[in-house]
Write an enzyme that holds these catalytic residues in place. Sequence first.
Site, PDB file in Angstrom:
ATOM      1  N   ASP A  36      51.997  13.146 -17.280  1.00 59.45           N
ATOM      2  CA  ASP A  36      51.466  12.148 -16.353  1.00 59.45           C
ATOM      3  C   ASP A  36      50.424  11.365 -17.299  1.00 59.45           C
ATOM      4  O   ASP A  36      49.568  11.980 -17.727  1.00 59.45           O
ATOM      5  CB  ASP A  36      50.753  12.862 -15.125  1.00 59.45           C
ATOM      6  CG  ASP A  36      50.554  12.066 -14.239  1.00 59.45           C
ATOM      7  OD1 ASP A  36      51.534  11.048 -13.525  1.00 59.45           O
ATOM      8  OD2 ASP A  36      49.366  11.828 -13.665  1.00 59.45           O
ATOM      9  N   GLU A  76      54.247   9.327 -19.942  1.00 63.40           N
ATOM     10  CA  GLU A  76      54.330   8.261 -18.884  1.00 63.40           C
ATOM     11  C   GLU A  76      53.173   7.170 -19.426  1.00 63.40           C
ATOM     12  O   GLU A  76      52.070   7.761 -20.003  1.00 63.40           O
ATOM     13  CB  GLU A  76      53.621   8.510 -17.679  1.00 63.40           C
ATOM     14  CG  GLU A  76      53.827   7.491 -16.675  1.00 63.40           C
ATOM     15  CD  GLU A  76      52.986   7.739 -15.314  1.00 63.40           C
ATOM     16  OE1 GLU A  76      53.492   7.020 -14.442  1.00 63.40           O
ATOM     17  OE2 GLU A  76      51.815   8.229 -15.545  1.00 63.40           O
TER      18      GLU A  76
END
Length: 540
Positions: free
Chosen positions: A199, A253
């Site tokens: 993330d 990401e």
Amino acid sequence: MSGHEPDETWWKIRSVYQIYPRSYRDANGDGIGDLTGITQGLSAIKALGAGIVWMSPIFRSPMADNGYDMSGYREIDPLFGTLADFEALLAEARRLDLKIVLDIALNHTSIDHPWFQAALSDPTGPYRDYYIWRDEPNNWQSIFGGPAWSKPDGDDAYYLHLFDKTQADLNWENPAVREEIYGAMRFWLDRGVSGFRLDVVTVISKPPGLPDAPDPRPMPLYDLLAGGPRLHEWLRDMRREVFDLYDCVAIGEGPGLNPERAAAIVNPADPMLHMIYHFDFVDHNGSRQGRDWDRVWFKSVFDRWDKGIGSNGWNSCVVGNHDLRRLIARFGDGNADPSLVAKALAATYLLQRATPFIYQGDELGLSDTTITAVEELDDVWAKTTYGLARSKGHTEAEALAKAVAMTRDHARTPYPWTPEGGFSLATPWLKPTPNLGGVDLASQQADSHSVWAFYRALLELRSKNPETWIFGAYEDLLPAHESLFVYRRGARGLVCVNLGGKACALPGAVTQLLSGLTCLHRSGVASTSLMGAWSTQIWA
Ligand code: ISL
Ligand code: CA
């Protein structure tokens, strides 16, 4: 064309299916999706033809941001089940030959994490330095709105949180933090998972001294923070200490990345992550950005990323996910047949020279949901947006409209298994998207012309002829056309899509190319010379 040798690496060959665990399938009847529900659903993913399952967070969390606020990196959240349930899930995945990829939020933890709690209770102890503290905040704004700094009750200092105030940024400069995160990833890899989605990994290295930003608003701040001075160093560490020790994939990401920055991260000569996905599409949430949906721009994104990374490293293709309004709402047109729009969009992103990511429900052409009251919002970002609008003097209706336009809840409604729902025996945690007819798995599996069947056909194409559809060179033949997307894959693959509601003639040069090829799939009204509204044809 490029002299590239097809490479059998599994994460290039397989497609990814993203599950949002809260909303996939509820097996124990509490209204919330869980691991046993996922285990039961894996065969449907296998039937679709995806080979990698990425699950949004399942670790212990108070769920302020539905698991992206982690309070235990080595524990399954009890809401989702137990470690034994997870092992059963892994066993079923192995049986079906599916790879499981977990999601780790490593830029921040929940303030409920024992590390943060220790940092509060003992400001001179070792955990204080796990986080980022300042006596005076700088001017940064949180991505979710409001200041990026908060002062805990009774504390003298402010901690940084780029997201919600319950998500405290970790201090990656502290080697102990890095060791903890690497250890947690190894813990799950040792149990048989096949990788991680990292993330917001691009923002873990903060600019030295944390200077004021020239433009402190959320999105410009992202761009400023992405790719900090020590990012590469830490990614190389991570590769050596974790990913190189396993047969696994690391997917970053990548907010704030351009192709040059991304190429450095996936460069085979100096490998850090295996894949990283960009935000050119993720940034485009329709009305939140207030931008028009420009077909020429849309096509140029595929082109620029193929040119930027191409076969030197590997692209991934994320168009929809759990953070956005539904694909067909962002890139459709209000009047068209939603299933045609869904198929046309599938043909744009499933056949790129990249690993495609399918977000649960997009393979059914699921649309945005209806939200009529603030109580129906779950997304912490949307609630913050609503609150900020109210505090600035907007009426309730105006504030609600702002929140509904951007809320991530659209993508997070329960997965429709059957015409009646089939997600749970109880009332689901979030109101389901109204099913206007046929937008459910059972109906679509029974219909050979469904969106689901189209997705399956394209994934099958990809796996049956990787030379063309996975590794073949990419060329956009009509980059300036306002509606048609016509691209070539390898020597013989040709995809024609009409991304608009008006029929368009195919240019003679394209018609000529088609004459030596066979049409493999078609949707809508399409011929060798004319493309009807939202039609698609795939030739090889
Ligand atoms: O949602 C976005 C664009 O529409 C983003 O800017 C989003 O903040 C970004 O994608 C980061 O998202 C990830 O980290 C967040 C979490 O809330 C998201 O769900 C996750 O995908 C914080 O952990
Ligand atoms: Ca449940």
